[in-house]
Design an enzyme around this catalytic site. Structure first.
Site, PDB file in Angstrom:
ATOM      1  N   LYS A 180       0.764  -1.244  -0.111  1.00 66.62           N
ATOM      2  CA  LYS A 180      -0.143  -0.361  -0.060  1.00 66.62           C
ATOM      3  C   LYS A 180       0.795   0.854   0.049  1.00 66.62           C
ATOM      4  CE  LYS A 180      -1.544   3.032   1.708  1.00 66.62           C
ATOM      5  NZ  LYS A 180      -0.835   4.280   1.935  1.00 66.62           N
ATOM      6  N   GLY A 231       3.513   4.238  13.182  1.00 68.97           N
ATOM      7  CA  GLY A 231       3.953   3.311  12.937  1.00 68.97           C
ATOM      8  C   GLY A 231       3.781   2.847  14.856  1.00 68.97           C
ATOM      9  N   GLU A 278      10.166   1.214  10.457  1.00 61.51           N
ATOM     10  CA  GLU A 278      11.369   2.483   9.898  1.00 61.51           C
ATOM     11  C   GLU A 278      10.192   3.489  11.134  1.00 61.51           C
ATOM     12  OE1 GLU A 278      13.332   4.531   9.500  1.00 61.51           O
ATOM     13  OE2 GLU A 278      13.060   4.531   7.042  1.00 61.51           O
ATOM     14  N   CYS A 324      13.914  11.288   7.078  1.00 57.09           N
ATOM     15  CA  CYS A 324      14.114  10.113   8.694  1.00 57.09           C
ATOM     16  C   CYS A 324      15.173  10.380   8.647  1.00 57.09           C
ATOM     17  CB  CYS A 324      13.169   8.625   8.558  1.00 57.09           C
ATOM     18  SG  CYS A 324      13.505   7.947   7.200  1.00 57.09           S
ATOM     19  N   GLU A 358       9.875  16.049  14.905  1.00 50.44           N
ATOM     20  CA  GLU A 358      10.521  15.911  13.245  1.00 50.44           C
ATOM     21  C   GLU A 358       9.790  16.876  12.556  1.00 50.44           C
ATOM     22  OE1 GLU A 358       9.202  12.464  11.228  1.00 50.44           O
ATOM     23  OE2 GLU A 358      12.045  11.953  10.607  1.00 50.44           O
TER      24      GLU A 358
HETATM   25  P1  ADP Z   1       3.481  11.325   6.696  1.00 42.48           P
HETATM   26  O1  ADP Z   1       2.769  11.227   7.930  1.00 42.48           O
HETATM   27  O2  ADP Z   1       4.528  11.430   6.882  1.00 42.48           O
HETATM   28  O3  ADP Z   1       2.275  10.823   5.720  1.00 42.48           O
HETATM   29  P2  ADP Z   1       2.635   8.735   7.905  1.00 42.48           P
HETATM   30  O4  ADP Z   1       3.072   7.740   8.743  1.00 42.48           O
HETATM   31  O5  ADP Z   1       1.013   9.451   8.084  1.00 42.48           O
HETATM   32  O6  ADP Z   1       3.294   9.459   7.629  1.00 42.48           O
HETATM   33  O7  ADP Z   1       2.143   7.952   6.716  1.00 42.48           O
HETATM   34  C1  ADP Z   1       2.800   6.889   5.880  1.00 42.48           C
HETATM   35  C2  ADP Z   1       2.298   5.775   5.377  1.00 42.48           C
HETATM   36  O8  ADP Z   1       1.396   4.708   6.065  1.00 42.48           O
HETATM   37  C3  ADP Z   1       1.127   5.942   3.923  1.00 42.48           C
HETATM   38  O9  ADP Z   1       1.455   4.940   2.856  1.00 42.48           O
HETATM   39  C4  ADP Z   1       0.040   6.534   4.658  1.00 42.48           C
HETATM   40  O10 ADP Z   1      -0.569   6.081   3.478  1.00 42.48           O
HETATM   41  C5  ADP Z   1       0.023   5.577   5.521  1.00 42.48           C
HETATM   42  N1  ADP Z   1      -1.016   5.366   6.985  1.00 42.48           N
HETATM   43  C6  ADP Z   1      -1.545   6.260   7.984  1.00 42.48           C
HETATM   44  N2  ADP Z   1      -2.097   6.143   8.883  1.00 42.48           N
HETATM   45  C7  ADP Z   1      -2.503   4.386   8.907  1.00 42.48           C
HETATM   46  C8  ADP Z   1      -2.942   3.218   9.843  1.00 42.48           C
HETATM   47  N3  ADP Z   1      -3.838   3.794  10.233  1.00 42.48           N
HETATM   48  N4  ADP Z   1      -2.434   2.615   9.598  1.00 42.48           N
HETATM   49  C9  ADP Z   1      -1.878   2.172   8.378  1.00 42.48           C
HETATM   50  N5  ADP Z   1      -1.321   2.948   7.636  1.00 42.48           N
HETATM   51  C10 ADP Z   1      -2.022   3.671   7.740  1.00 42.48           C
END
Ligand code: ADP
Length: 506
Positions: free
Chosen positions: A200, A258, A275, A309, A406
Site C-alpha cells: 500500500k 508506527g 522504520e 527520516c 521531526e
Molecule cells: P506522513 O505523516 O509522513 O504521511 P504516515 O505515517 O501518516 O506519514 O504515512 C506513511 C504511510 O502510512 C502511508 O502509506 C499512509 O497511507 C500509511 N498510514 C497512515 N495511517 C495509517 C494507519 N492508521 N494504518 C495503516 N497505514 C497508515
C-alpha cells in the site's frame, strides 16, 4: 506562465501516456477496478495541479489482494520455485527497470516534486541495484547443522538442523519521501526469500509503484506474488494491518502510525519491522575539516529537501568553529536554486504537498516565536507550488519544538557546544534514535562517538549515506528491526528446527 511549475510538455511520450492512462489496483497479476468509485487525486506539487487519480482502496480491495497473496504463497508455483529461479526473476526485474529508468524518474519527479537527478539516483538506480543485490541472496539462504548431545538418550544417534523459511504473506506500507525506493526496499527481500506481498503506497505518491506493476507482470513473476492496492492510510492501510491472513507487516512512516501498527501486529502475533521518524544530530568537533564538513552537513539536512527520516536536523558545532560553520551552511542554503523538478538547472523542488508545506512553515513560525535566530530562509515562494526555502536557525535551545520534533523539511537547528561529554548528552537527548554523525579528524574521538551515540546508524565525516549491504534501522522511537543487507533476509524468514533420529550404522 508560472515558471515554478513543471512543464509537462517536456516529458517523454511514454511518461505522458502513463500519466494520462486510468490507474487501477494490481491484484493477482491483473489491473483491476476498485470496489468503489472513490478516487485519490494525485497532485504535482510544483503547480498544485491534479495529474491523475488512483483508486481509494478499501477493506474489500485489501481482502482480495491478501487472499491472492495467500493463495500464491500456499499453492502457486512460487512455493516450489528454486532460489536460482527467483534470482533470475529479480535480475529480470532489475533489467526492465534499468531500461525504463528515465520514465520512472520523470514520473517520480512530477509526483513528488524532487529533481530528476535525485529521483534517478535514489529511487531508480538504487532500486535497480537493490533488486540485483537481493537476487544474489535468493540462493544463499541457509540454516545450520547441529550435532545434538541429548542427555537423556545416551548412545542414541540424532542429527539437528535449522531451516530458514519465508515468513509468508507480507503487508508493506510505504511513505511519500522516496516512493519507488521505499517500495523496492519492501519488494526485493520478499521476492528473494519466497514471501508474497501486498503493497500500500503512500496516497500522495502512488504512481511509480503502479508503473512498476507493469514490470512485475512483464518479468513473469507468478500471479499474486506482488499485489499493489492504492488508497488512504486510515482505510486501505488500516485494513491491511488488521488482515488476519497476513504474517508480517513492514512499515515505513511516522512514529505515530508506527506505534498503532506495532500494537496491532503484536496483538495478532504478526512479525513486524517499523522504520519511523528521526531527529538526527550532526556534531562538528573543533578539529573537523571544514572544507568537507560545511558542504557535507548542508547536504545532511537539505538532501531530499529535508524530507528524510535520517535528515541531520540538529547541528551541534564547537564554539571555536561555530561562526564559520553557520556562515558556510547559510551561504549554501542561500545559493540553492529552487524551481520545478523537471528543470535541469533546479537544485531543490517543492515539498511533496500543500499539507507538508503548511506543516513545515508552522514549525518555522514556532521557531521564530520561541526565540530562535533565523539566519537564512524561513519563507516560501510566490505561487501555488509547495516551496519552502532552505532554512537555518541558530542559537536554538533544547526545549524548542524545532529541536524536539521531526519537521521533515529543509529546516536546520544549530546550537554551539564546548565540551564533548556535554554535546553527547544533548545529541542523545531525543526520543528518536535513527542516525547521528560526528565530524572530526581524530580517530579516537570518532570511535568514542560511534560507541556512545544512541542511534541505529552512525556516520563519520558524512551524513545520511546508505549502502544496500549495510543494515538500516532505528532504536528508541525510531523503530524496530532492520532493512537492507542480510538483516532484511533474516526479517523475511523464520527459523524452523528439526531433530532426526538416525537408526545406527549403515
Ligand atoms: P506522513 O505523516 O509522513 O504521511 P504516515 O505515517 O501518516 O506519514 O504515512 C506513511 C504511510 O502510512 C502511508 O502509506 C499512509 O497511507 C500509511 N498510514 C497512515 N495511517 C495509517 C494507519 N492508521 N494504518 C495503516 N497505514 C497508515
Amino acid at each position: 506562465m508560472n515558471t515554478l511549475a513543471n512543464d509537462l510538455s517536456t516529458l517523454s511520450q511514454s511518461s505522458r501516456a502513463f500519466l494520462g492512462a486510468p490507474h487501477q489496483h494490481f491484484i493477482n497479476g491483473q489491473f483491476v477496478e476498485g470496489s468503489t468509485d472513490e478516487a485519490v487525486a494525485v497532485v504535482d506539487p510544483t503547480s498544485g495541479e491534479t495529474v491523475g487519480h488512483v483508486p481509494a482502496g478499501d477493506a474489500r480491495d485489501i481482502d482480495r489482494a491478501v487472499k491472492a497473496a495467500r493463495r500464491a504463497f500456499e499453492s502457486g508455483p512460487w512455493r516450489k520455485m528454486r532460489g536460482a529461479d527467483r534470482e533470475r526473476l529479480l535480475l529480470r526485474l532489475a533489467d526492465l527497470l534499468e531500461a525504463q529508468a528515465p520514465e520512472f524518474s520523470e514520473i517520480e519527479s512530477v509526483n513528488s516534486g524532487r529533481i530528476l537527478s535525485a529521483t534517478r539516483a535514489i529511487d531508480v538506480d538504487l532500486s535497480v541495484s537493490y533488486l540485483r543485490y537481493m537476487a544474489g541472496w535468493a540462493t544463499k539462504i541457509t540454516g545450520q547443522t547441529i550435532e545434538p548431545s541429548i542427555p537423556y538418550a545416551p548412545g542414541a544417534n540424532f542429527f539437528g538442523m535449522t531451516l530458514r523459511e519465508p515468513v509468508g504473506v507480507v503487508g508493506a506500507i510505504t511513505p511519500w519521501n522516496v516512493p519507488l525506493g521505499q517500495a523496492i526496499w519492501k519488494i526485493a527481500p520478499a521476492l528473494a526469500t519466497g514471501c508474497t506481498l501486498v503493497l500500500k503506497p503512500a496516497e500522495q505518491t502512488p504512481l511509480t509503484a503502479l508503473r512498476f506493476a507493469w514490470l512485475i507482470a512483464e518479468a513473469g513473476i507468478p500471479d499474486g506474488v506482488i499485489n499493489i492496492v492504492t488508497g488512504y492510510g486510515q482505510t486501505a492501510g488500516a485494513a491491511l494491518v488488521a488482515h488476519p491472513e497476513l504474517d508480517k507487516i513492514s512499515f515505513t512512516g511516522s512514529t505515530r502510525v508506527g506505534r498503532l501498527i506495532g500494537e496491532a501486529a503484536a496483538r495478532d502475533m504478526k512479525h513486524f519491522t517499523l522504520e519511523l521518524g528521526g531527529k538526527s544530530p550532526m556534531v562538528v568537533l573543533e578539529d573537523a575539516d571544514l572544507e568537507v564538513t560545511i558542504p557535507g552537513a548542508a547536504m545532511g539536512i537539505f538532501a531530499n529537501h529535508g524530507q528524510s527520516c535520517i535528515a541531520g536536523s540538529r547541528l551541534f558545532v564547537h564554539e571555536a568553529v561555530y561562526d564559520k560553520v553557520v556562515a558556510g551552511i547559510a551561504r549554501i542554503a542561500q545559493d540553492i536554486k529552487l524551481g520545478p523538478a523537471l528543470s535541469l538547472d533546479t537544485q531543490m523542488g517543492p515539498l511533496v504537498s500543500a499539507t507538508q508545506q503548511k506543516r513545515v512553515l508552522g514549525y518555522i513560525q514556532s521557531g521564530r516565536e520561541e526565540g530562535a535566530e533565523i539566519v537564512v530562509g524561513g519563507t516560501t515562494l510566490e505561487g501555488p507550488g509547495c516551496y519552502v526555502r532552505p532554512t537555518v536557525f541558530a542559537n536554538v535551545k533544547p526545549d524548542m519544538r524545532i529541536v524536539q520534533e521531526e519537521i521533515f523539511g529543509p529546516v536546520l537547528a544549530v546550537a554551539r557546544f564546548k565540551d564533548v561529554n556535554d554535546v553527547l548528552r544533548r545529541a542523545n537527548d531525543t526520543r528518536y534514535g535513527l542516525g547521528a554523525s560526528v565530524w572530526t579528524r581524530d580517530l579516537n574521538k570518532a570511535h568514542w562517538f560511534i560507541r556512545n551515540f544512541r542511534a541505529g546508524t552512525v556516520w563519520v565525516n558524512t551524513h545520511g549515506v546508505l549502502d544496500l549491504a549495510v543494515p538500516f534501522g532505528g532504536i528508541k522511537q525510531s523503530g524496530t528491526g532492520h532493512e537492507l543487507g542480510e538483516e532484511a533476509i533474516r526479517h523475511h524468514t523464520q527459523l524452523k528446527s528439526a531433530i532426526l533420529a538416525l537408526s545406527g550404522p549403515v
